[in-house]
Design an enzyme around this catalytic site. Sequence first.
Site: not given
Ligand SMILES: [Zn+2]
Length: 350
Positions: A33, A74, A127, A240
């Site tokens: 991310d 995101s 996410t 992630e």
């Molecule tokens: Zn962010």
Amino acid sequence: MKRTILLISIFIFPISLFAQEKKQPNIILMIGDGMGLSQITAGMYSNGNKTALEEFTFIGLSKTHSHNSLVTDSAASGTAMASGVKTLNGVIGINIKNQKVKSILEISKERGYQTGLIATSSIVHATPASFYAKVLSRKEYQKIALQMSESVVDYFIGGGQKHFNNRSDNRNLLKEMKDYDIVSSLSRFDKSEAAKIGLFTNRDEPNRISDGTRIPLKDAVSSVLNQLDQDKKPFFLMVEGSQIDWGGHANEMSYVLSEYNDFNDAIQTVLDYTKNMPNTLIIVTADHETGGLSIPKGKIKNFRVEGTFSTIGHTATMVPVFTKGPSAEIFSGIYDNTSIFKKMLKVVNE
Ligand SMILES: [Zn+2]
């Protein structure tokens, strides 16, 4: 004529048997991310000029803009990669016509895959949520948790337990999730023989890795891969590295670097683990860049980098996509982030 049909059926029958036995490729999608090219570059140099990403064979670039904004969040970019649609910032799993869309995780489950989700944020964060939830606002954590409890995710590791057992509707989803073995440690995760296993790493959002209390991402990845491997089915796993983004928002270089390092170790673990699993497609990418990071100076002697941030938010810069394994070549080139879903779907439908 009859003889021809007989001959054809003799030849086709064993081929179709073989086709049924052939396993579809495993897919491991790893999302850093906020991990733009500068974050990768800084992480690589400060790690002695090395990164696990150098083992990948094909590289592409992904356009991250959302439906309504040049700079995505995101939720919109997670939805684009998970379900192949550009939606509004803040929206998860719902397109601009207000229709719920299926994620690659859900589709792969329908095709006989096992599924897993791992995040270094809470499991209800934008996410990971993009792979199972359908909500108009990413902030509806309790609604997302409820959807998680009813999802087709077989294995999960992440934070955010409070959204399941400390709720305004007084429900305790942990008790309702009877098909899951909710465990309290990685060793219990490893020992569990349940069909579905979950581990909450924190009541709320997990700490930063440099605090020394968080489970290293590579250990979580090994445990989930061990469980998936035992199932003898193809699998879809999303991993992630959530907090590279938080380091960018904080404009804290050391935070970005330690989180990148944790993610890089997890990538190396995936590469090592899948050495004897050649039928595995590995994709490493980002949902967007965070912080507008640049590297205007540093030291060549010990590869020390000095970064400068240009914003506390996200930026619109394209992000790289690294792939290895079956169909890795279809990820080279420049394309929209929605194509990541379309390309994975092609692999699942093989
Ligand atoms: Zn962010």
